[in-house]
Structures are given as C-alpha cells and as structure tokens.
Design a protein around this motif. Structure first.
Motif, PDB file in Angstrom:
ATOM      1  N   ALA A  25       0.640  -1.669   0.413  1.00 27.76           N
ATOM      2  CA  ALA A  25      -0.554   0.025   0.207  1.00 27.76           C
ATOM      3  C   ALA A  25       0.729   0.834   0.177  1.00 27.76           C
ATOM      4  CB  ALA A  25      -0.708  -0.294   1.010  1.00 27.76           C
ATOM      5  N   VAL A  26       1.916   1.383  -0.971  1.00 26.64           N
ATOM      6  CA  VAL A  26       2.652   2.336  -1.166  1.00 26.64           C
ATOM      7  C   VAL A  26       1.870   3.431  -1.709  1.00 26.64           C
ATOM      8  CG1 VAL A  26       4.379   2.783  -2.170  1.00 26.64           C
ATOM      9  CG2 VAL A  26       4.918   0.954  -1.554  1.00 26.64           C
ATOM     10  N   THR A  27       2.491   4.964  -0.773  1.00 22.32           N
ATOM     11  CA  THR A  27       1.903   5.833  -1.521  1.00 22.32           C
ATOM     12  C   THR A  27       2.680   7.232  -1.337  1.00 22.32           C
ATOM     13  OG1 THR A  27       1.025   7.136   0.277  1.00 22.32           O
ATOM     14  CG2 THR A  27      -0.334   5.490   0.563  1.00 22.32           C
ATOM     15  N   GLU A  28       2.928   8.056  -2.319  1.00 24.64           N
ATOM     16  CA  GLU A  28       3.692   9.271  -2.464  1.00 24.64           C
ATOM     17  C   GLU A  28       3.618   9.663  -0.896  1.00 24.64           C
ATOM     18  OE1 GLU A  28       1.918  12.149  -5.004  1.00 24.64           O
ATOM     19  OE2 GLU A  28       1.791  10.396  -6.470  1.00 24.64           O
ATOM     20  N   ASN A  29       3.544   9.980   0.523  1.00 28.77           N
ATOM     21  CA  ASN A  29       4.516   9.588   1.287  1.00 28.77           C
ATOM     22  C   ASN A  29       5.233   9.039   2.180  1.00 28.77           C
ATOM     23  OD1 ASN A  29       2.220  11.669   1.599  1.00 28.77           O
ATOM     24  ND2 ASN A  29       0.900  10.716   3.012  1.00 28.77           N
ATOM     25  N   ASP A  30       5.868   7.530   1.313  1.00 26.58           N
ATOM     26  CA  ASP A  30       6.380   7.072   1.634  1.00 26.58           C
ATOM     27  C   ASP A  30       7.838   6.763   0.895  1.00 26.58           C
ATOM     28  OD1 ASP A  30       4.814   5.054   3.056  1.00 26.58           O
ATOM     29  OD2 ASP A  30       4.223   4.310   1.092  1.00 26.58           O
ATOM     30  N   THR A  31       8.437   7.617   1.730  1.00 26.82           N
ATOM     31  CA  THR A  31      10.389   7.293   0.872  1.00 26.82           C
ATOM     32  C   THR A  31      11.455   5.967   0.331  1.00 26.82           C
ATOM     33  OG1 THR A  31      10.463   9.006   2.935  1.00 26.82           O
ATOM     34  CG2 THR A  31      12.963   7.846   1.863  1.00 26.82           C
ATOM     35  N   LEU A  32      11.179   5.306  -0.158  1.00 28.59           N
ATOM     36  CA  LEU A  32      11.885   4.380  -1.512  1.00 28.59           C
ATOM     37  C   LEU A  32      13.237   4.309  -1.514  1.00 28.59           C
ATOM     38  CD1 LEU A  32       8.560   4.380  -4.321  1.00 28.59           C
ATOM     39  CD2 LEU A  32       9.000   3.554  -1.322  1.00 28.59           C
ATOM     40  N   ILE A  33      13.541   3.576  -0.564  1.00 29.00           N
ATOM     41  CA  ILE A  33      15.392   2.971  -0.890  1.00 29.00           C
ATOM     42  C   ILE A  33      15.368   2.183  -1.546  1.00 29.00           C
ATOM     43  CG2 ILE A  33      17.735   3.002  -0.142  1.00 29.00           C
ATOM     44  CD1 ILE A  33      15.975   4.454   2.095  1.00 29.00           C
ATOM     45  N   PHE A  34      15.812   1.921  -3.379  1.00 35.91           N
ATOM     46  CA  PHE A  34      15.518   1.216  -3.266  1.00 35.91           C
ATOM     47  C   PHE A  34      17.853  -0.124  -3.708  1.00 35.91           C
ATOM     48  CE2 PHE A  34      12.410   3.105  -6.088  1.00 35.91           C
ATOM     49  CZ  PHE A  34      11.864   2.119  -5.802  1.00 35.91           C
ATOM     50  N   LEU A  35      18.522  -0.660  -3.871  1.00 34.95           N
ATOM     51  CA  LEU A  35      18.564  -1.858  -3.368  1.00 34.95           C
ATOM     52  C   LEU A  35      19.677  -1.553  -4.310  1.00 34.95           C
ATOM     53  CD1 LEU A  35      18.411  -3.674   0.310  1.00 34.95           C
ATOM     54  CD2 LEU A  35      19.689  -1.038  -0.449  1.00 34.95           C
ATOM     55  N   GLY A  36      19.249  -1.365  -5.520  1.00 34.93           N
ATOM     56  CA  GLY A  36      20.165  -1.973  -6.456  1.00 34.93           C
ATOM     57  C   GLY A  36      19.742  -3.638  -7.412  1.00 34.93           C
ATOM     58  N   ASP A  37      19.818  -3.332  -8.872  1.00 34.88           N
ATOM     59  CA  ASP A  37      19.946  -4.489  -9.476  1.00 34.88           C
ATOM     60  C   ASP A  37      18.901  -4.576 -10.801  1.00 34.88           C
ATOM     61  OD1 ASP A  37      23.039  -4.982  -9.328  1.00 34.88           O
ATOM     62  OD2 ASP A  37      21.959  -6.780  -8.659  1.00 34.88           O
ATOM     63  N   TYR A  38      18.396  -3.544 -10.645  1.00 36.38           N
ATOM     64  CA  TYR A  38      17.191  -3.207 -11.452  1.00 36.38           C
ATOM     65  C   TYR A  38      17.118  -4.063 -12.767  1.00 36.38           C
ATOM     66  CZ  TYR A  38      18.097   0.818  -8.509  1.00 36.38           C
ATOM     67  OH  TYR A  38      18.671   1.211  -7.648  1.00 36.38           O
ATOM     68  N   VAL A  39      17.865  -4.484 -13.233  1.00 33.81           N
ATOM     69  CA  VAL A  39      17.890  -5.361 -14.324  1.00 33.81           C
ATOM     70  C   VAL A  39      18.733  -5.865 -14.949  1.00 33.81           C
ATOM     71  CG1 VAL A  39      17.914  -2.203 -15.489  1.00 33.81           C
ATOM     72  CG2 VAL A  39      20.334  -3.582 -15.137  1.00 33.81           C
ATOM     73  N   ASP A  40      18.788  -6.864 -15.765  1.00 30.83           N
ATOM     74  CA  ASP A  40      18.567  -8.597 -16.494  1.00 30.83           C
ATOM     75  C   ASP A  40      18.428  -9.102 -15.482  1.00 30.83           C
ATOM     76  OD1 ASP A  40      20.350  -6.593 -17.174  1.00 30.83           O
ATOM     77  OD2 ASP A  40      22.473  -7.008 -15.946  1.00 30.83           O
ATOM     78  N   GLY A  41      17.692  -9.987 -16.152  1.00 30.57           N
ATOM     79  CA  GLY A  41      16.610 -11.498 -15.792  1.00 30.57           C
ATOM     80  C   GLY A  41      15.802 -11.495 -16.034  1.00 30.57           C
ATOM     81  N   ALA A  56      10.012   8.998  -9.398  1.00 29.15           N
ATOM     82  CA  ALA A  56      10.746  10.054  -8.155  1.00 29.15           C
ATOM     83  C   ALA A  56      10.650  11.374  -8.763  1.00 29.15           C
ATOM     84  CB  ALA A  56      12.346   9.983  -8.616  1.00 29.15           C
ATOM     85  N   GLU A  57       9.664  11.484  -9.824  1.00 28.41           N
ATOM     86  CA  GLU A  57       9.060  13.339  -9.730  1.00 28.41           C
ATOM     87  C   GLU A  57       7.442  12.530  -8.691  1.00 28.41           C
ATOM     88  OE1 GLU A  57       7.812  12.697 -13.714  1.00 28.41           O
ATOM     89  OE2 GLU A  57      10.582  13.311 -14.591  1.00 28.41           O
ATOM     90  N   LYS A  58       6.826  11.940  -8.301  1.00 32.74           N
ATOM     91  CA  LYS A  58       6.510  12.106  -7.681  1.00 32.74           C
ATOM     92  C   LYS A  58       6.548  12.340  -5.939  1.00 32.74           C
ATOM     93  CE  LYS A  58       3.842   9.641 -11.397  1.00 32.74           C
ATOM     94  NZ  LYS A  58       2.904   8.298 -11.694  1.00 32.74           N
ATOM     95  N   GLN A  59       7.420  11.084  -5.671  1.00 31.04           N
ATOM     96  CA  GLN A  59       7.404  10.729  -4.321  1.00 31.04           C
ATOM     97  C   GLN A  59       9.501  11.214  -4.014  1.00 31.04           C
ATOM     98  OE1 GLN A  59       5.841   7.029  -4.564  1.00 31.04           O
ATOM     99  NE2 GLN A  59       6.714   7.323  -3.223  1.00 31.04           N
ATOM    100  N   GLU A  60       9.755  10.189  -2.712  1.00 32.92           N
ATOM    101  CA  GLU A  60      11.385  10.700  -2.820  1.00 32.92           C
ATOM    102  C   GLU A  60      11.649   9.164  -3.060  1.00 32.92           C
ATOM    103  OE1 GLU A  60      14.420  12.022   0.316  1.00 32.92           O
ATOM    104  OE2 GLU A  60      12.374  10.922   1.364  1.00 32.92           O
ATOM    105  N   CYS A  61      12.570   8.978  -3.918  1.00 35.40           N
ATOM    106  CA  CYS A  61      13.467   8.041  -4.020  1.00 35.40           C
ATOM    107  C   CYS A  61      15.058   8.320  -4.231  1.00 35.40           C
ATOM    108  CB  CYS A  61      13.344   7.271  -5.294  1.00 35.40           C
ATOM    109  SG  CYS A  61      10.680   7.369  -5.775  1.00 35.40           S
ATOM    110  N   ILE A  62      15.710   7.072  -3.616  1.00 39.26           N
ATOM    111  CA  ILE A  62      16.820   6.819  -3.270  1.00 39.26           C
ATOM    112  C   ILE A  62      16.924   5.716  -4.477  1.00 39.26           C
ATOM    113  CG2 ILE A  62      19.088   6.916  -1.721  1.00 39.26           C
ATOM    114  CD1 ILE A  62      16.905   8.485  -0.262  1.00 39.26           C
ATOM    115  N   PHE A  63      17.955   6.042  -5.128  1.00 37.11           N
ATOM    116  CA  PHE A  63      18.048   5.036  -6.191  1.00 37.11           C
ATOM    117  C   PHE A  63      19.758   4.522  -5.693  1.00 37.11           C
ATOM    118  CE2 PHE A  63      15.345   7.090  -8.815  1.00 37.11           C
ATOM    119  CZ  PHE A  63      14.130   6.395  -8.807  1.00 37.11           C
ATOM    120  N   ILE A  64      19.911   3.343  -5.342  1.00 37.97           N
ATOM    121  CA  ILE A  64      21.713   2.785  -5.151  1.00 37.97           C
ATOM    122  C   ILE A  64      21.283   1.811  -6.302  1.00 37.97           C
ATOM    123  CG2 ILE A  64      23.146   0.950  -3.750  1.00 37.97           C
ATOM    124  CD1 ILE A  64      22.202   3.611  -2.223  1.00 37.97           C
TER     125      ILE A  64
END
Length: 251
Positions: A25-41, A56-64
C-alpha cells in the motif's frame, strides 16, 4: 504515516514490482530506497527504469547502483556487451531496449549515472547494494566496485558467533559503524530462505527475484515486509537468470 521502505533486487521483474507496491500500500508519502540491480533477468528491464524515472517525480526515491546496473550503464554509454554480462541477464536487458530512440536511451543513461554508491539516513542506517571492506567508512574504499560486488560483509555477519558482544575486541569493526545495514546482491535463497534474513545488524532483502524467489519490500523501522509472487509464476514463459548451464562464480 510516512514510512521508509527498502526494495530488494528487481532484475527486470516489473510485474513483481507493481505487485509489492500494491501489497505494501505504497503512497506518495513513503520514501523508497532501492538497493540496486533493477535490470538483467526478466524481460521488462527498460519498463522498470522508465517507471522509476517517473516515480521519482512523484515521491522521494533513493536509487543505489548494483553491479548489473553498472554493466547496463557501460552498455548504454559505450556499447560494451561483455559475454559475462549477457550470460547473467544482460541479453534480456538489451532486448528490452530494442525499440528505444537515441534520445530515450540518453535519458535512461543519465538515470543510471545519477545512482548512488550507498546512502546513510538520519538514523545512521546504511543502504548499499553489496558491502564494503573499510573499517573506517565506505568512503575510504579503494575500489568503488566493492559497493556493488563485495560479499564478505554479509559473509562475516552470517558467520559471526551470536554471543559475541559489541564491546568485544573481536566484534567486526565494520559493523560498528552503523546502527543497521541493508543490503541486496546475495540471494537469501543461498541460505535456504525465501524471506529477508537478519544477521548481526545486517538485513539482507534480496530474496532471489532474479531466480526462483520473490521480490521483497521492507519497512525499515518496523521490519514488516511484503513479497510478490515467485517470479517464475509471473513470467511462465521465461527463465530469468535460471539457466540450464552453470553460472560463473561470484556473479
């Protein structure tokens, strides 16, 4: 209520990603931290990246940045397509970009280039794809590739004596630098678990979405987590990174 949510390795599994967003139930109020490896598979690597750019234009996102992201970045920037990358999921990523224009590819390249090596929040929690070797600070690493490849941080935590006190001279100094550490990179399937694993103060939330496992999203405060269906059930006509041949070591 604002939450901080960490997301494990996605590996092109866009269907799994949309599932966990809904189940958590993720909302735009949540901060999302992605730990990497978005691709390949799985087959939707470019769709994942396009979605994340817009998210990332809608909410706080951190991309590792993960090791697979670094491979894809090199391909987008220089046309590099090493056999070891293609064998380990890169082929599906290349195919997912077949209809992209040069301008669209440039936008995605810039997204990869902006990814962080690691992130430390205001509660002294470290978020990193794989690990680090320095006893002082990840910034002191001689090789930046350690952020994306180094497994011994996790191996150290797994092998530790549970009775070892933090004030012991033998307690790993690296682990004392942070209140908690959140990683991906090494599937928990290797330890026989389909769920996140906590060892010492390290949380591993790569639950094998690249292979036969599910994708996981975790509330880093409460440790509540949500998972997608196993990826093979979402992509029944694909193999992901499940190969009939033996994978090269340390990939």
């Amino acid at each position: 209520m604002k939450r901080t949510l960490a997301i494990g390795d996605i590996h092109g599994g866009f269907k799994a990603f949309t599932q966990v967003l809904e189940r958590a139930a993720v909302t735009e109020n949540d901060t999302l931290i992605f730990l990497g490896d978005y691709v390949d598979g799985w087959s939707e690597s470019s769709e994942i990246i396009q979605f994340l750019i817009e998210l990332a234009e809608k909410q706080e996102c951190i991309f590792i940045k993960g090791n697979h992201d670094a491979w894809t970045e090199d391909w987008l920037a220089f046309g590099k397509s090493e056999d070891v990358w293609l064998f380990n999921g890169g082929k599906s990523t290349v195919e997912s970009y077949s209809d992209f224009s040069l301008e669209e590819l440039e936008v995605h390249l810039e997204f990869f280039q902006r990814m962080k090596n690691y992130y430390v929040d205001d509660k002294n929690r470290l978020f990193i794809h794989a690990g680090y070797s320095s006893m002082h600070d990840p910034e002191k690493e001689v090789y930046s590739s350690n952020y994306r490849w180094y497994r011994t941080l996790w191996e150290t935590a797994v092998a530790m004596d549970k009775t070892l006190a933090k004030d012991s001279e033998f307690y790993p100094k690296r682990l004392l630098l942070y209140h908690e550490i959140f990683i991906g990179h090494t599937p928990t399937l290797h330890l026989g678990s389909k769920e996140p694993i906590n060892k010492a103060n390290v949380w591993n939330i790569d639950t094998g979405a690249a292979f036969t496992g599910a994708l996981t999203i975790m509330d880093v405060d409460s440790k509540e987590f949500w998972q997608s269906d196993p990826l093979p059930s979402l992509y029944p006509d694909e193999k992901g990174r499940n190969k009939d041949t033996v994978r090269p070591k340390n990939r």
